[in-house]
Design a protein around this motif. Sequence first.
Motif, short mmCIF file in Angstrom:
data_model
loop_
_atom_site.label_atom_id
_atom_site.label_comp_id
_atom_site.label_asym_id
_atom_site.label_seq_id
_atom_site.Cartn_x
_atom_site.Cartn_y
_atom_site.Cartn_z
N ASP A 1 0.86 -1.22 -0.03
CA ASP A 1 -0.08 -0.09 -0.03
C ASP A 1 0.83 1.12 -0.08
OD1 ASP A 1 1.00 -0.48 2.44
OD2 ASP A 1 -0.77 0.25 3.48
N ALA A 2 2.18 1.09 -0.26
CA ALA A 2 2.97 2.19 -0.33
C ALA A 2 2.67 3.24 -1.52
CB ALA A 2 4.45 1.86 -0.54
N ALA A 3 2.56 4.16 -1.36
CA ALA A 3 2.23 5.31 -2.41
C ALA A 3 3.09 5.12 -3.88
CB ALA A 3 2.29 6.67 -2.12
N LYS A 4 4.47 4.77 -3.44
CA LYS A 4 5.10 4.56 -4.66
C LYS A 4 4.79 3.33 -5.41
CE LYS A 4 9.10 2.62 -2.31
NZ LYS A 4 10.48 2.82 -2.12
N VAL A 5 4.26 2.55 -4.61
CA VAL A 5 4.00 1.00 -5.41
C VAL A 5 2.39 1.33 -6.38
CG1 VAL A 5 3.04 -1.20 -5.19
CG2 VAL A 5 5.07 -0.30 -3.77
N LEU A 6 1.57 2.04 -5.67
CA LEU A 6 0.43 2.47 -6.17
C LEU A 6 0.37 3.35 -7.54
CD1 LEU A 6 -1.78 2.89 -3.03
CD2 LEU A 6 -1.73 0.92 -4.61
N PHE A 7 1.38 4.33 -7.33
CA PHE A 7 1.31 5.16 -8.51
C PHE A 7 2.46 4.68 -9.50
CE2 PHE A 7 -0.72 8.23 -5.65
CZ PHE A 7 -1.22 9.11 -6.51
N GLY A 8 3.45 3.94 -9.05
CA GLY A 8 4.36 3.46 -10.00
C GLY A 8 3.93 2.09 -10.81
N ARG A 9 2.84 1.83 -10.71
CA ARG A 9 2.24 0.65 -11.55
C ARG A 9 1.34 1.66 -12.53
NH1 ARG A 9 -2.20 -1.61 -7.11
NH2 ARG A 9 -3.88 -0.01 -7.59
N GLU A 10 1.12 2.66 -12.24
CA GLU A 10 0.20 3.23 -13.44
C GLU A 10 0.73 3.53 -14.73
OE1 GLU A 10 -3.04 3.47 -13.26
OE2 GLU A 10 -3.18 2.89 -10.84
N VAL A 11 0.47 3.32 -15.83
CA VAL A 11 1.29 3.32 -17.13
C VAL A 11 0.58 4.70 -18.07
CG1 VAL A 11 2.15 1.24 -17.10
CG2 VAL A 11 -0.19 1.63 -18.26
N ALA A 12 -0.74 5.24 -17.83
CA ALA A 12 -1.07 6.17 -18.39
C ALA A 12 -1.82 7.33 -17.49
CB ALA A 12 -2.33 5.43 -19.18
N PRO A 13 -2.25 8.32 -18.02
CA PRO A 13 -2.51 9.53 -16.85
C PRO A 13 -4.07 9.34 -16.80
CG PRO A 13 -2.26 10.17 -19.38
CD PRO A 13 -1.68 8.91 -19.44
N THR A 14 -4.87 10.22 -16.06
CA THR A 14 -6.09 10.00 -15.79
C THR A 14 -6.62 11.16 -16.94
OG1 THR A 14 -5.70 11.75 -14.26
CG2 THR A 14 -6.24 9.67 -13.34
N ALA A 15 -7.89 10.99 -17.33
CA ALA A 15 -8.79 12.16 -18.20
C ALA A 15 -9.00 13.27 -17.16
CB ALA A 15 -9.83 11.17 -18.62
N GLY A 16 -9.66 14.18 -18.09
CA GLY A 16 -10.01 15.37 -17.25
C GLY A 16 -9.02 16.48 -17.38
N PRO A 17 -9.42 17.38 -16.50
CA PRO A 17 -8.46 18.63 -16.65
C PRO A 17 -7.25 18.47 -15.79
CG PRO A 17 -10.35 19.09 -15.13
CD PRO A 17 -10.68 17.68 -16.04
N ALA A 18 -6.28 19.25 -16.23
CA ALA A 18 -4.76 19.00 -15.45
C ALA A 18 -4.94 19.69 -14.16
CB ALA A 18 -3.85 19.69 -16.43
N GLN A 19 -4.21 19.02 -13.06
CA GLN A 19 -4.35 19.78 -11.85
C GLN A 19 -2.89 19.05 -11.02
OE1 GLN A 19 -6.28 21.89 -9.92
NE2 GLN A 19 -7.29 22.27 -11.93
N ALA A 20 -2.13 20.13 -10.58
CA ALA A 20 -1.11 19.66 -9.88
C ALA A 20 -1.69 19.73 -8.62
CB ALA A 20 0.27 20.72 -9.91
N ILE A 21 -1.58 18.61 -7.80
CA ILE A 21 -2.33 18.52 -6.29
C ILE A 21 -1.46 18.22 -5.54
CG2 ILE A 21 -3.77 17.02 -5.14
CD1 ILE A 21 -5.08 16.41 -7.83
N GLY A 22 -1.29 19.18 -4.33
CA GLY A 22 -0.33 19.05 -3.28
C GLY A 22 1.24 19.46 -3.45
N ALA A 23 2.07 19.07 -2.76
CA ALA A 23 3.40 19.94 -2.92
C ALA A 23 4.49 19.06 -3.65
CB ALA A 23 4.04 19.75 -1.36
N TYR A 24 5.58 19.69 -4.02
CA TYR A 24 6.36 18.84 -4.98
C TYR A 24 6.89 17.45 -4.69
CZ TYR A 24 7.00 23.79 -6.93
OH TYR A 24 6.36 24.78 -7.55
N GLU A 25 7.05 17.40 -3.35
CA GLU A 25 7.60 16.07 -2.60
C GLU A 25 6.41 15.38 -2.07
OE1 GLU A 25 6.94 18.98 0.36
OE2 GLU A 25 7.98 19.16 -1.28
N ARG A 26 5.26 15.54 -2.17
CA ARG A 26 4.12 14.99 -1.53
C ARG A 26 2.87 15.46 -2.29
NH1 ARG A 26 3.65 13.44 4.77
NH2 ARG A 26 5.85 13.37 4.32
N GLY A 27 2.72 14.69 -3.49
CA GLY A 27 1.27 15.12 -4.04
C GLY A 27 1.07 14.25 -5.40
#
Length: 279
Positions: free
Chosen positions: A9-35
């Motif tokens: 359940d580590a965030a890097k595992v969950l995000f690292g497995r994604e190979v494509a972006p989400t649909a919808g408008p672009a949004q930077a969410i959170g901080a550079y080192e936590r987002g």
Amino acid sequence: MVMAQSPPDAAKVLFGREVAPTAGPAQAIGAYERGCLSGAVALPADGPNWQVMRPSRNRAWGHPVLIAFLERIAQKLPEVGWPGLLVGDIAQPRGGPMLTGHGSHQIGLDADIWLTPMPNRRLNPAERDEMSATDMVTADGMEVNAAWTPQHRRLLETVARQPAVARIFVNPAIKQALCREAGSDRAWLAKIRPWWGHNYHFHLRLSCPSGDPECRDQAAPPPGDGCGKELDWWFTDEALHPPPSPPRKPLRLADLPHACGALVVAPSSHALHVPPQAR
């Protein structure tokens, strides 16, 4: 030695497995080192004045504002003697912590730019994954080496003068060289920040776009050109030979902004590039 595995359940595992972006408008969410990042687009592998390196990592995704910035600045650089950009890691398709390397690069507003000039031919995929970048710093970390040129200063100065740029991280020896070589107009040097490593590339960071309310900017750099006592510290034994740091506990999804949880279950988008009307 057996390497400790990250919890599933580590965030890097969950995000690292994604190979494509989400649909919808672009949004930077959170901080550079936590987002995280929604609506990412990819920098094309080849452009008139850039080439994407390490393509097998699938880390050429970014906020459309950053991708458009890279394309725009790449076209300006031949005017100052820099043939084009070799672009390293930007972000994962949905941002977030990476499986390997980088504490930041999580919201699509950071990019690593090699200090190796772009060659006058197109590199093949194997070359892009395997070739080494140029080390610009002496082995003792005290000075730039013979690979450093006036064109490197012009490259960094040109990028730093862009209003959208928040910071540029470089090796302290590179900052020292810039301090020595800069002219009387030195305001751009405030954005050039010394940091460990960064002797093969510089780390570009843009400010949060105005339309992204959940993006968290870093505090502005201190006033002044950063060439005095604060730079001197980086050449002390304390900075040159820091004690090893204990391993950081992996970020979990709960450590990120609440909106990031939805991104790891959201459907994928097939958008690969910034449409011209969005730039």
